[in-house]
Scaffold this active site. Structure first.
Site, short mmCIF file in Angstrom:
data_model
loop_
_atom_site.label_atom_id
_atom_site.label_comp_id
_atom_site.label_asym_id
_atom_site.label_seq_id
_atom_site.Cartn_x
_atom_site.Cartn_y
_atom_site.Cartn_z
N GLY A 68 0.81 -1.21 0.00
CA GLY A 68 0.00 0.00 0.00
C GLY A 68 0.84 1.26 0.00
O GLY A 68 2.07 1.22 -0.04
N GLY A 132 -3.36 -3.34 4.80
CA GLY A 132 -2.00 -3.43 4.28
C GLY A 132 -1.21 -4.42 5.10
O GLY A 132 -1.20 -4.33 6.33
N GLY A 143 -1.78 -5.07 9.10
CA GLY A 143 -3.16 -5.50 9.16
C GLY A 143 -4.17 -4.51 8.62
O GLY A 143 -4.09 -4.10 7.46
N VAL A 144 -5.11 -4.08 9.47
CA VAL A 144 -6.25 -3.31 9.01
C VAL A 144 -6.57 -2.19 10.01
O VAL A 144 -6.38 -2.36 11.22
CB VAL A 144 -7.48 -4.22 8.82
CG1 VAL A 144 -7.89 -4.91 10.11
CG2 VAL A 144 -8.66 -3.46 8.22
N CYS A 161 -3.60 6.08 0.33
CA CYS A 161 -3.39 4.97 -0.62
C CYS A 161 -3.47 5.48 -2.06
O CYS A 161 -3.96 4.79 -2.95
CB CYS A 161 -4.39 3.84 -0.37
SG CYS A 161 -4.15 3.06 1.24
#
Length: 212
Positions: A68, A132, A143-144, A161
Site C-alpha cells: 500500500g 495493508g 493488518g487493518v 493509498c
C-alpha cells in the site's frame, strides 16, 4: 491464537512489538496473536508507496514493510495487527481481513463491501477501512485500520493509498457511534473465526490429496 488489547500506543512501539512477535511466531517459539490498538497521530508509507503522497509533513512519518501507499493513523481508528501464519495464499488472507471488517460493520448496521480496483472495505464509494500487510517466512503482520470516529481533517495530510482525501468516511459520519476497542476486538474475533475455517479447509484438502 490470542487477542491482546494494547490500548493507545505510539506507532513505533507497536511496530517494534509486532516485528518481535513476528520473529517469534516464524521461529516457532510463540503462538499466533492479534493485537488491537489505537495510535497517536502518525503517517505510514508502504514499501511500494510514494512520499509525494504525503502532502504535509507535520506528523511523524514511517516507511514500513506493508503493502500500500500513504496512510494516516490516529485516535478514533481501530487498528488490528494479526501476526499469523498464512493458511493459504495472500489473496485469501486479505479476503479474510476484509471479511472480518465487513461482518463487524454489519453488526453495527453498516452494509459494507469490496472494490475490485482498490483494497480495503468500502461503503458506497467511500473507504471505511484500510488494509495493508507484509509476509515474511510464511507469517503475515501489519493488518487493518477501521475508521470509527477519527479526526477527518488529518486525512488531508495525505493522498490516502494514492486516492483523494475526500474518499474517506467513518462510522461516525455514517451516524454510528461506537467504541474503538470494541470495534477492534470484534474485527479480531471475526478474523480468528475465519482463519480457523481456512485452517480446517486446508487440513481437509491435504487429507484428500493423501488418499490414493
Amino acid at each position: 491464537m490470542r487477542i491482546f488489547i494494547l490500548g493507545r500506543t505510539k506507532y513505533q512501539e507497536a511496530w517494534a512489538l509486532m516485528k518481535r512477535i513476528h520473529d517469534e511466531v516464524a521461529s516457532g517459539v510463540s503462538e499466533e496473536m492479534i493485537l488491537v490498538t489505537e495510535h497517536d497521530h502518525v503517517i505510514t508509507v508502504g514499501r511500494h508507496g510514494r512520499l509525494n503522497n504525503v502532502l504535509r509533513r507535520e506528523l511523524p512519518i514511517y516507511v514500513v514493510e506493508r503493502g500500500g501507499d500513504a496512510t494516516y493513523h490516529g485516535p478514533g481508528q481501530a487498528v488490528v495487527y494479526p501476526v499469523v501464519r498464512l493458511r493459504g495464499g495472500v489473496r485469501s488472507y486479505l479476503w479474510a481481513l476484509e471479511e472480518a471488517v465487513i461482518r463487524t460493520l454489519d453488526k453495527y448496521g453498516i452494509s459494507a463491501g469490496r472494490r475490485e480496483d482498490h483494497r480495503g472495505v468500502w461503503v458506497g464509494g467511500k473507504k471505511i477501512a484500510s488494509v495493508g500487510i507484509a509476509v515474511e517466512r510464511g507469517v503475515a503482520y501489519h493488518g487493518v485500520a477501521v475508521y470509527v470516529n477519527p479526526h477527518m481533517e488529518y486525512f488531508y495530510h495525505i493522498n490516502p493509498c494514492g486516492l483523494p482525501p475526500s474518499v474517506i468516511t467513518s462510522m461516525r459520519q455514517l451516524g454510528v457511534e461506537a467504541d474503538v476497542f470494541e470495534v477492534g476486538y470484534a474485527v479480531a474475533a471475526n478474523l480468528e473465526t475465519l482463519l480457523q475455517r481456512q485452517e480446517r479447509l486446508k487440513t481437509r484438502c491435504e487429507s484428500l490429496r493423501r488418499i490414493p
